[in-house]
Design a protein around this motif. Structure first.
Motif, PDB file in Angstrom:
ATOM      1  N   GLY A 163      27.202  42.261  58.888  1.00  0.00           N
ATOM      2  CA  GLY A 163      26.889  43.323  57.939  1.00  0.00           C
ATOM      3  C   GLY A 163      26.812  42.828  56.513  1.00  0.00           C
ATOM      4  N   GLU A 164      26.839  43.785  55.577  1.00  0.00           N
ATOM      5  CA  GLU A 164      26.696  43.472  54.165  1.00  0.00           C
ATOM      6  C   GLU A 164      27.939  42.755  53.641  1.00  0.00           C
ATOM      7  OE1 GLU A 164      24.914  46.091  50.659  1.00  0.00           O
ATOM      8  OE2 GLU A 164      27.012  46.632  51.043  1.00  0.00           O
ATOM      9  N   LEU A 165      27.725  41.690  52.894  1.00  0.00           N
ATOM     10  CA  LEU A 165      28.826  40.927  52.320  1.00  0.00           C
ATOM     11  C   LEU A 165      28.992  41.347  50.860  1.00  0.00           C
ATOM     12  CD1 LEU A 165      27.978  37.385  53.772  1.00  0.00           C
ATOM     13  CD2 LEU A 165      29.425  39.176  54.780  1.00  0.00           C
ATOM     14  N   ARG A 166      29.686  42.441  50.654  1.00  0.00           N
ATOM     15  CA  ARG A 166      29.880  42.997  49.311  1.00  0.00           C
ATOM     16  C   ARG A 166      31.285  42.661  48.818  1.00  0.00           C
ATOM     17  NH1 ARG A 166      27.349  44.649  44.654  1.00  0.00           N
ATOM     18  NH2 ARG A 166      28.808  45.938  43.450  1.00  0.00           N
ATOM     19  N   VAL A 167      31.388  41.751  47.844  1.00  0.00           N
ATOM     20  CA  VAL A 167      32.681  41.358  47.287  1.00  0.00           C
ATOM     21  C   VAL A 167      33.034  42.337  46.172  1.00  0.00           C
ATOM     22  CG1 VAL A 167      33.992  39.541  46.145  1.00  0.00           C
ATOM     23  CG2 VAL A 167      32.271  38.942  47.857  1.00  0.00           C
ATOM     24  N   GLU A 168      34.136  43.057  46.346  1.00  0.00           N
ATOM     25  CA  GLU A 168      34.518  44.092  45.392  1.00  0.00           C
ATOM     26  C   GLU A 168      35.936  43.945  44.860  1.00  0.00           C
ATOM     27  OE1 GLU A 168      33.789  47.546  47.833  1.00  0.00           O
ATOM     28  OE2 GLU A 168      31.848  47.873  46.835  1.00  0.00           O
ATOM     29  N   ARG A 169      36.778  43.177  45.533  1.00  0.00           N
ATOM     30  CA  ARG A 169      38.166  43.073  45.088  1.00  0.00           C
ATOM     31  C   ARG A 169      38.788  41.776  45.604  1.00  0.00           C
ATOM     32  NH1 ARG A 169      38.301  46.402  49.601  1.00  0.00           N
ATOM     33  NH2 ARG A 169      39.779  45.703  51.210  1.00  0.00           N
ATOM     34  N   VAL A 170      39.896  41.415  44.973  1.00  0.00           N
ATOM     35  CA  VAL A 170      40.717  40.311  45.454  1.00  0.00           C
ATOM     36  C   VAL A 170      41.815  40.894  46.328  1.00  0.00           C
ATOM     37  CG1 VAL A 170      42.355  38.524  44.754  1.00  0.00           C
ATOM     38  CG2 VAL A 170      40.200  38.796  43.520  1.00  0.00           C
ATOM     39  N   ASP A 171      42.012  40.326  47.504  1.00  0.00           N
ATOM     40  CA  ASP A 171      43.035  40.797  48.431  1.00  0.00           C
ATOM     41  C   ASP A 171      44.312  39.978  48.285  1.00  0.00           C
ATOM     42  OD1 ASP A 171      41.549  42.846  49.418  1.00  0.00           O
ATOM     43  OD2 ASP A 171      41.035  41.900  51.321  1.00  0.00           O
ATOM     44  N   GLY A 172      45.341  40.433  48.952  1.00  0.00           N
ATOM     45  CA  GLY A 172      46.606  39.711  48.930  1.00  0.00           C
ATOM     46  C   GLY A 172      47.566  40.288  47.910  1.00  0.00           C
ATOM     47  N   ILE A 183      55.330  42.568  17.671  1.00  0.00           N
ATOM     48  CA  ILE A 183      54.832  41.197  17.806  1.00  0.00           C
ATOM     49  C   ILE A 183      54.261  41.001  19.197  1.00  0.00           C
ATOM     50  CG2 ILE A 183      57.057  40.258  18.578  1.00  0.00           C
ATOM     51  CD1 ILE A 183      56.373  37.741  16.899  1.00  0.00           C
ATOM     52  N   CYS A 184      53.225  40.208  19.300  1.00  0.00           N
ATOM     53  CA  CYS A 184      52.501  40.080  20.567  1.00  0.00           C
ATOM     54  C   CYS A 184      53.322  39.347  21.617  1.00  0.00           C
ATOM     55  CB  CYS A 184      51.171  39.364  20.342  1.00  0.00           C
ATOM     56  SG  CYS A 184      49.994  40.335  19.375  1.00  0.00           S
ATOM     57  N   ARG A 185      53.667  40.110  22.642  1.00  0.00           N
ATOM     58  CA  ARG A 185      54.278  39.581  23.864  1.00  0.00           C
ATOM     59  C   ARG A 185      53.567  40.261  25.042  1.00  0.00           C
ATOM     60  NH1 ARG A 185      56.008  36.595  20.452  1.00  0.00           N
ATOM     61  NH2 ARG A 185      58.164  36.403  19.742  1.00  0.00           N
ATOM     62  N   THR A 186      52.266  40.408  24.909  1.00  0.00           N
ATOM     63  CA  THR A 186      51.517  41.379  25.705  1.00  0.00           C
ATOM     64  C   THR A 186      51.082  40.827  27.053  1.00  0.00           C
ATOM     65  OG1 THR A 186      50.668  42.183  23.590  1.00  0.00           O
ATOM     66  CG2 THR A 186      49.628  43.031  25.597  1.00  0.00           C
ATOM     67  N   PRO A 187      51.533  41.433  28.165  1.00  0.00           N
ATOM     68  CA  PRO A 187      51.059  41.036  29.494  1.00  0.00           C
ATOM     69  C   PRO A 187      49.826  41.844  29.893  1.00  0.00           C
ATOM     70  CG  PRO A 187      52.859  42.569  29.739  1.00  0.00           C
ATOM     71  CD  PRO A 187      52.643  42.391  28.242  1.00  0.00           C
ATOM     72  N   TYR A 188      49.031  41.279  30.765  1.00  0.00           N
ATOM     73  CA  TYR A 188      47.838  41.960  31.275  1.00  0.00           C
ATOM     74  C   TYR A 188      47.775  41.660  32.760  1.00  0.00           C
ATOM     75  CZ  TYR A 188      42.891  43.522  31.194  1.00  0.00           C
ATOM     76  OH  TYR A 188      41.704  44.191  31.390  1.00  0.00           O
ATOM     77  N   ALA A 189      48.341  42.548  33.569  1.00  0.00           N
ATOM     78  CA  ALA A 189      48.435  42.336  35.011  1.00  0.00           C
ATOM     79  C   ALA A 189      47.204  42.896  35.703  1.00  0.00           C
ATOM     80  CB  ALA A 189      49.697  42.998  35.557  1.00  0.00           C
ATOM     81  N   LEU A 190      46.593  42.091  36.557  1.00  0.00           N
ATOM     82  CA  LEU A 190      45.373  42.491  37.257  1.00  0.00           C
ATOM     83  C   LEU A 190      45.575  42.342  38.757  1.00  0.00           C
ATOM     84  CD1 LEU A 190      42.912  40.613  34.901  1.00  0.00           C
ATOM     85  CD2 LEU A 190      43.208  43.079  35.015  1.00  0.00           C
ATOM     86  N   LEU A 191      45.216  43.381  39.493  1.00  0.00           N
ATOM     87  CA  LEU A 191      45.324  43.384  40.943  1.00  0.00           C
ATOM     88  C   LEU A 191      44.037  43.914  41.553  1.00  0.00           C
ATOM     89  CD1 LEU A 191      48.940  44.793  41.427  1.00  0.00           C
ATOM     90  CD2 LEU A 191      48.149  42.551  42.216  1.00  0.00           C
ATOM     91  N   GLY A 192      43.733  43.459  42.767  1.00  0.00           N
ATOM     92  CA  GLY A 192      42.628  44.006  43.547  1.00  0.00           C
ATOM     93  C   GLY A 192      41.304  44.046  42.815  1.00  0.00           C
ATOM     94  N   PRO A 193      40.670  45.236  42.713  1.00  0.00           N
ATOM     95  CA  PRO A 193      39.352  45.334  42.075  1.00  0.00           C
ATOM     96  C   PRO A 193      39.382  44.951  40.603  1.00  0.00           C
ATOM     97  CG  PRO A 193      39.858  47.318  43.336  1.00  0.00           C
ATOM     98  CD  PRO A 193      41.114  46.519  43.288  1.00  0.00           C
ATOM     99  N   ALA A 194      40.534  45.159  39.937  1.00  0.00           N
ATOM    100  CA  ALA A 194      40.597  44.880  38.495  1.00  0.00           C
ATOM    101  C   ALA A 194      40.330  43.414  38.196  1.00  0.00           C
ATOM    102  CB  ALA A 194      41.965  45.291  37.947  1.00  0.00           C
ATOM    103  N   ILE A 195      40.684  42.529  39.095  1.00  0.00           N
ATOM    104  CA  ILE A 195      40.456  41.100  38.869  1.00  0.00           C
ATOM    105  C   ILE A 195      38.958  40.815  38.824  1.00  0.00           C
ATOM    106  CG2 ILE A 195      40.832  38.783  39.793  1.00  0.00           C
ATOM    107  CD1 ILE A 195      43.414  39.837  41.055  1.00  0.00           C
ATOM    108  N   ILE A 196      38.229  41.390  39.750  1.00  0.00           N
ATOM    109  CA  ILE A 196      36.779  41.227  39.749  1.00  0.00           C
ATOM    110  C   ILE A 196      36.169  41.956  38.554  1.00  0.00           C
ATOM    111  CG2 ILE A 196      34.644  41.713  41.017  1.00  0.00           C
ATOM    112  CD1 ILE A 196      36.238  39.628  42.443  1.00  0.00           C
TER     113      ILE A 196
END
Length: 367
Positions: free
Chosen positions: A163-172, A205-218
């Protein structure tokens, strides 16, 4: 008589560069570009090949804090994958089994740095935090960290899902953690791990984290992509078809045709799910009927004739107007069997013997 008038002599404004600290950091990422194909996915694409790639510019927006005196500060961009799903080679699994995701940073020192599962984030970029006093300390600034996202084949092509190979998110369970952190100049070295301080002095003061999971990474680059299943296409390949020699008596009326000659167009090394289609274009484009190929113009060219091709998969005439025709899969190949022959298109007054050559261009698409 000369009069001396009192006045003021204005000198140039004296601006000074003020050492400062970065506060109120926030991320924006509107600079992701389109995915670009690097390696077509065919039946012979090797494991580890980069299929698609795109650059992404992640922007850290910040404000200048108060003066830090003679202590210089840097805003440091850092990142890593957290513990969780093992990521060999820094390649994370995606929702398409057999296609992995990798991200690297293109640092300003010219070094490409891979993001992997390190215990602490690694410094990827840094800028001095200082401002021109003539512009005011509350002015805003930003730092750009340049990343490259890649989609990588991690299994043999015949093991990919159907079928269609649609990459939309990172798993795990591993998250991509990015940071913007203000540090004293020299504390962080590009490529080395960074300890994120716990203090909040000055406030914000900048101590800023930016956590990305699943679709947000893509999505930090603008969304996913469908990986087309393709075949090997030999560019500039010419397929000669000799239709034979005929006399006018072989074409007694308009619509008369000659015996047709079989030939085929074939693609090789097709991916398991490749479903190629083909379109045809008349290079001469001089005939009013889109199912008749025009003869090439020359002083010795025949007149009142054209060429017709038949698609043997459906028994219909091929049209030269962008109509899509499915090709037949045979193992790792895809073929379309065709037949071609001459057709009379002109009246007795319009026909003339001569050279009867024609040419059609064909284009493949992989939906």
């Amino acid at each position: 008589m000369a009069w001396l008038l009192p006045g003021l002599i204005a000198g140039p404004a004296q601006a000074a560069i003020v050492q400062s600290q970065a506060i109120q950091c926030a991320f924006s990422n509107g600079a992701g570009r389109q995915w670009q194909e690097v390696t077509p996915l065919t039946s012979t694409t090797t494991v580890g090949a980069v299929l698609f790639q795109r650059p992404v510019a992640l922007v850290t927006n910040y404000r200048y804090g108060s003066s830090s005196g003679n202590v210089a500060h840097e805003l440091v961009s850092a990142g890593h994958w957290t513990a969780g799903t093992p990521l060999p080679g820094g390649i994370a699994p995606t929702n398409v089994s057999g296609i992995g995701f990798k991200i690297v940073a293109s640092s300003s020192d010219g070094v490409v740095r891979e993001l992997s599962q390190t215990p602490r984030p690694v410094a990827l970029e840094k800028d001095l935090v200082r401002f021109d006093s003539s512009a005011g300390q509350n002015q805003r600034s930003q730092m750009v960290t340049n990343y490259v996202q890649s989609l990588i084949l991690t299994v043999p092509p015949n093991q990919l899902p159907g079928g269609e190979l649609r990459v939309e998110r990172v798993d795990g369970s591993s998250a991509l953690m990015l940071y913007a952190v203000d540090l004293v100049r020299g504390v962080a070295s590009l490529g080395a791990e960074v300890t994120i301080p716990n203090d909040n002095i000055p406030v914000g003061i900048c101590r800023t984290p930016y956590a990305l999971l699943g679709p947000a990474i893509i999505n930090i680059g603008g969304g996913g992509i469908t990986i087309p299943n393709t075949c090997v296409v030999e560019s500039y390949k010419t397929i000669p078809v000799k239709l034979g020699r005929f006399s006018l008596t072989d074409f007694p009326k308009v619509g008369s045709t000659s015996a047709s000659v079989p030939f085929r167009i074939e693609l090789s090394q097709c991916a398991l799910n490749a479903k190629p289609q083909i379109t045809f274009t008349d290079k001469a484009a001089g005939h009013g009927d889109p199912s008749v190929l025009s003869l090439s113009a020359s002083p010795d060219a025949a007149k009142g004739f054209g060429i017709v091709m038949t698609n043997e998969l459906n028994g219909q005439r091929v049209r030269y107007d962008g109509t899509l025709y499915d090709m037949q899969r045979v193992g790792d190949s895809a073929v379309i069997p065709l037949r071609a022959g001459y057709i009379r298109t002109g009246s007795d007054a319009e026909v003339k013997v001569g050279d009867a050559d024609g040419a059609a261009e064909f284009t493949f698409t992989f939906p």
